[in-house]
Scaffold this motif. Structure first.
Motif, short mmCIF file in Angstrom:
data_model
loop_
_atom_site.label_atom_id
_atom_site.label_comp_id
_atom_site.label_asym_id
_atom_site.label_seq_id
_atom_site.Cartn_x
_atom_site.Cartn_y
_atom_site.Cartn_z
N ASN A 184 -31.59 4.60 23.61
CA ASN A 184 -33.04 4.49 23.60
C ASN A 184 -33.74 5.84 23.71
N LEU A 185 -32.96 6.93 23.91
CA LEU A 185 -33.53 8.26 24.05
C LEU A 185 -32.70 9.24 23.24
N THR A 186 -33.33 10.04 22.39
CA THR A 186 -32.60 11.00 21.57
C THR A 186 -33.52 12.18 21.25
N LYS A 187 -32.99 13.11 20.46
CA LYS A 187 -33.72 14.31 20.08
C LYS A 187 -33.91 14.34 18.57
N VAL A 188 -34.92 15.04 18.16
CA VAL A 188 -35.17 15.22 16.74
C VAL A 188 -33.95 15.85 16.08
N GLY A 189 -33.54 15.28 14.96
CA GLY A 189 -32.42 15.82 14.21
C GLY A 189 -31.06 15.42 14.73
N THR A 190 -31.00 14.61 15.78
CA THR A 190 -29.73 14.20 16.35
C THR A 190 -29.20 12.96 15.64
N PRO A 191 -28.01 12.99 15.05
CA PRO A 191 -27.45 11.78 14.44
C PRO A 191 -27.21 10.71 15.52
N GLU A 192 -27.73 9.52 15.28
CA GLU A 192 -27.61 8.43 16.24
C GLU A 192 -26.89 7.25 15.58
N THR A 193 -26.02 6.60 16.35
CA THR A 193 -25.28 5.43 15.88
C THR A 193 -25.82 4.18 16.57
N VAL A 194 -26.16 3.18 15.77
CA VAL A 194 -26.56 1.89 16.31
C VAL A 194 -25.54 0.84 15.88
N LYS A 195 -25.43 -0.23 16.65
CA LYS A 195 -24.51 -1.32 16.34
C LYS A 195 -25.32 -2.57 15.98
N VAL A 196 -24.99 -3.15 14.85
CA VAL A 196 -25.68 -4.34 14.37
C VAL A 196 -24.68 -5.50 14.33
N LYS A 197 -25.02 -6.61 14.99
CA LYS A 197 -24.13 -7.77 15.04
C LYS A 197 -24.71 -8.89 14.17
N VAL A 198 -23.84 -9.52 13.37
CA VAL A 198 -24.25 -10.62 12.51
C VAL A 198 -23.36 -11.83 12.78
N ARG A 199 -23.86 -13.01 12.39
CA ARG A 199 -23.11 -14.25 12.58
C ARG A 199 -23.29 -15.15 11.36
N ASN A 200 -22.20 -15.81 10.97
CA ASN A 200 -22.25 -16.79 9.89
C ASN A 200 -22.88 -18.08 10.42
N GLU A 201 -24.07 -18.38 9.97
CA GLU A 201 -24.73 -19.62 10.36
C GLU A 201 -24.61 -20.69 9.28
N GLY A 202 -23.95 -20.37 8.18
CA GLY A 202 -23.81 -21.32 7.09
C GLY A 202 -22.61 -22.24 7.27
N ARG A 203 -22.55 -23.24 6.42
CA ARG A 203 -21.48 -24.23 6.51
C ARG A 203 -20.20 -23.77 5.82
N ILE A 204 -20.28 -22.72 4.99
CA ILE A 204 -19.12 -22.24 4.28
C ILE A 204 -18.98 -20.74 4.51
N TRP A 205 -17.96 -20.12 3.92
CA TRP A 205 -17.72 -18.70 4.13
C TRP A 205 -18.77 -17.87 3.39
N GLN A 206 -19.03 -16.67 3.97
CA GLN A 206 -20.07 -15.79 3.45
C GLN A 206 -19.48 -14.41 3.16
N PRO A 207 -19.45 -13.98 1.90
CA PRO A 207 -18.94 -12.65 1.57
C PRO A 207 -20.07 -11.69 1.18
N GLN A 208 -19.78 -10.38 1.24
CA GLN A 208 -20.58 -9.34 0.61
C GLN A 208 -22.08 -9.43 0.95
N TYR A 209 -22.42 -8.83 2.06
CA TYR A 209 -23.82 -8.79 2.46
C TYR A 209 -24.20 -7.33 2.73
N THR A 210 -25.49 -7.05 2.81
CA THR A 210 -26.00 -5.70 3.00
C THR A 210 -26.85 -5.66 4.26
#
Length: 700
Positions: free
Chosen positions: A504-530
């Motif tokens: 939540n705190l960084t400096k200008v020009g500093t590369p930052e890594t965030v983690k994004v979590k996803v879940r399959n809410e569909g009834r079948i398998w889900q491939p290839q998303y962006t």
């Protein structure tokens, strides 16, 4: 000799005494009595108990427990002496399972019942088995001749014989050999929680045209694999049929039906029933609220509305022929003042020409005051001539709205005349179907008519008095679902973003890594998303193409994305997912309706480098170096021979080293390095400092 005469006399008197006790036995007191043929119980045979019930009666509520074993019929129980609402007789198995088994090993045309009730009142048959082992027309339980207040619950009715020719499990008529005979056999009959398997028909109740039966309740029974029908009912008034599951024999009679009701009246209730594999009709009405017989259709309206609600009907329909209707609900005679609410219907048979296969079919023979609201009428089978609905006389309907119509054919419906789409249907009567919709209800399966798509969710209208669905779940009080099920939508293709974490705190020009979590809410398998990391200004900060597959509903994955802040201030971020063919965009963003906030500090807030010096002071040269500072793309270098100088000479460099020459010092040299960025350089003339590039070459 005399002793022998005295002994004979004594034996004779004792015999007379025992005979008198048997012939004039006392009434049964309140309590439980066991019947066991081995002599360990209170009675050795059920016939013994029946004799006392009929001749001496009871003085309180009595329970008769039958030991496990087979009881060869027929058994006939007439009126129980002194029976009343308080003084009931319960006949049940001794154990927790229906281990007392009634059967017949031979029958005649006029004597085919396992157990017959004639004028019997206040009787409970509970936890018993009625088993047919013959290839003849055997009746399990026959109730007739004004029997009243009879309850049959928790019993098992099964036919082990060839089911096309025999096996009527419960027959309520005034006849020993004809299931169609009229009579006054039973008021206040409750059939609840029983299991019926195989056989020709499960429940057959026939009243009388002049005296309709009242107080009939058929609740929460399971009927499986019967050949002709689940229930056949005649001349009933204000009955209740709710919570039953009816699955007919898929290879049974082509004219089979789940429930057939001819004629009936009063404000009945048919709610929460599941009917499938009915072949021709799920529910068939004949002349409801009309006298039926000899073609006389005189009106007998009672003014009470009947309710057919929360039922699931279909699939498994197989009957189809020209000019012969088939479908989920069919009224082949006039019906009046009946409301159809929240029903889900699926007809899946291939419709041949003019077959009129429909989810609901109401003919014109005197029908009126019909209400159709919140129903899902769907035909998912093949065939060019199927319809979602068939209403012969549009004037018979007083309310028709908030329904879903779906027809997998080149036709749509019939409303006094053929209609090809919803717009045409609405044009026929402007006040009707203004809120109805068209689309595939996406039932979970051919037979499980719970819906999962957004098509029916939250688009219905509340109905007073119907507050739960077929599963007992609460209906939404404002925006209920269409159909029998109140549900949260599911989708075949659906991925949700469920998490976004990082610093939540960084400096200008500093590369930052965030983690994004996803879940399959569909009834079948889900491939290839962006995945996209977005700023609330609409700027895309990072993009990640994902080729992994989320195979099952509920599968989760976490991905890392990197971004570099270029300006100070609060950055309001969110994650976004894109899936080709996604059917639900309500969960594509996280946080929903909010942002993940990151404070970005500017140049002057970067940490001060730790400086080391090497070189030869003697020839007026020195090299200083430091560990790179993350986020800095340039450095300010201050050099002076006076550590207390107010104005230090200023140099800049983009590397983490600085070569100093000809400082014209006297004594020690002092250096200070401050991390900087290109956006925040001090506004000084270039001649005031040395510029040193990354290669280390110096220039004036």
């Amino acid at each position: 000799m005399r002793k022998n005469k005295l002994l004979s006399l004594l034996i004779f008197c004792l015999s007379i005494s025992l005979f008198s006790i048997s012939l004039f036995a006392d009434a049964l007191e309140e309590g439980t009595y066991v019947v066991n043929s081995d002599g360990s119980g209170d009675f050795e045979t059920l016939h013994d108990v029946i004799e006392i019930l009929e001749t001496e009666g009871i003085n309180g509520p009595v329970v008769i427990k039958l030991a496990a074993g087979t009881y060869e019929g027929p058994f006939t129980l007439n009126k129980i002496k002194n029976a009343s609402e308080e003084n009931t007789v319960t006949i049940t198995s001794e154990g927790y399972t229906p281990s007392a088994i009634f059967t017949r090993t031979s029958t005649t045309s006029g004597n085919r019942q396992m157990f017959v009730l004639i004028g019997t009142k206040y009787l409970i048959l509970e936890n018993l088995t009625f088993k047919n082992v013959l290839d003849t027309d055997v009746w399990g339980l026959n109730i007739r001749a004004r029997s009243e207040f009879v309850t049959v619950r928790g019993c098992t009715f099964v036919s082990e014989a060839e089911k096309r020719n025999n096996g009527y499990h419960i027959v309520v008529v005034n006849s020993a050999n004809n299931t169609y005979d009229e009579g006054q056999p039973a008021h206040n009959l409750t059939i609840e929680g029983n299991s019926f398997t195989d056989g020709y028909s499960a429940i057959n109740i026939v009243g009388q045209a002049s005296t309709y039966l009242t107080g009939i309740k058929i609740l929460n029974n399971k009927i499986s694999n019967t050949h002709l029908n689940g229930m056949r009912l005649r001349y009933l008034d204000a009955f209740e049929i709710s919570g039953n599951v009816i699955e007919l024999d898929p290879d049974g009679n082509a004219e089979s039906y789940g429930i057939q009701i001819w004629p009936s009246k009063g404000g009945f209730r048919m709610m929460g029933n599941r009917i499938f594999k009915a072949r021709r009709y799920g529910i068939q009405f004949g002349y409801y609220n009309y006298n039926y017989g000899g073609g006389d259709l005189s009106h007998t309206d009672t003014g009470e509305m009947a309710i057919v609600a929360n039922n699931m009907i279909g699939g498994g329909f197989t009957h189809t022929s020209s000019n012969a209707p088939a479908g989920g609900i069919s009224a082949v005679g006039g019906i009046q003042n009946v409301a159809f609410y929240y029903n889900s219907i699926n007809t899946d048979v291939e419709a041949v020409q003019w077959s009129r296969v429909t989810a609901i079919h109401i003919t014109a023979a005197g029908s009126k005051d019909i209400r159709l609201v919140n129903n899902s009428f769907a035909h998912t089978g093949e065939g060019a001539d199927a319809l979602a609905f068939y209403i012969a006389d549009k004037n018979s309907v007083v309310e028709m709205d908030y329904n879903n119509y779906y027809c997998n054919s080149n036709k749509f419906g019939w409303f006094g005349s053929e209609v090809g789409n919803l717009a045409t249907l609405q044009a026929l009567n402007y006040t009707q179907n203004r809120n109805s919709i068209v689309g595939n209800p996406k039932y979970l399966s051919q037979f499980d008519l719970h819906s999962y798509a957004a098509q029916l969710s939250g688009v219905g209208r509340p109905i007073a008095g119907i507050t739960v669905d077929i599963d007992g779940d609460d209906r939404d009080a404002t925006n209920p679902c269409i159909g029998a099920d109140e549900y949260t939508p599911m989708f075949d293709h659906d991925i949700a973003v469920i998490g976004l974490t990082g610093n939540n705190l960084t400096k200008v020009g500093t590369p930052e890594t965030v983690k994004v979590k996803v879940r399959n809410e569909g009834r079948i398998w889900q491939p290839q998303y962006t995945l996209y990391l977005m700023r609330d200004t609409g700027e895309t900060l990072a993009t990640l193409e994902v080729n992994e597959i989320l195979w099952q509903q509920g599968d989760e994955a976490e991905h890392e994305m990197t971004w570099v802040p270029v300006a100070k201030g609060i950055h309001r971020l969110y994650a976004l997912v894109h899936l080709e063919g996604d059917e639900n965009h309500n969960n594509d963003r996280y946080p929903v309706g909010n942002t993940f906030n990151v404070m970005v500090q500017d140049l002057t807030e970067l940490p001060q480098p730790q400086v080391s010096i090497t070189g030869n002071i003697g020839d007026s040269s020195a090299i200083i170096s430091w560990e790179p500072i993350i986020g800095a793309n340039s450095y300010k270098v201050y050099a002076s021979s006076d550590p207390f100088a107010e104005n230090w000479p200023l140099f800049t460099t983009t590397s983490n080293t600085f070569a100093n020459v000809d400082m014209h010092y006297e004594g020690m040299l002092y250096f200070r390095v401050v991390a900087s960025t290109a956006q925040t350089l001090l506004g000084v003339d270039e001649d005031d400092f040395l510029k040193v590039n990354v290669s280390g070459e110096m220039s004036k």
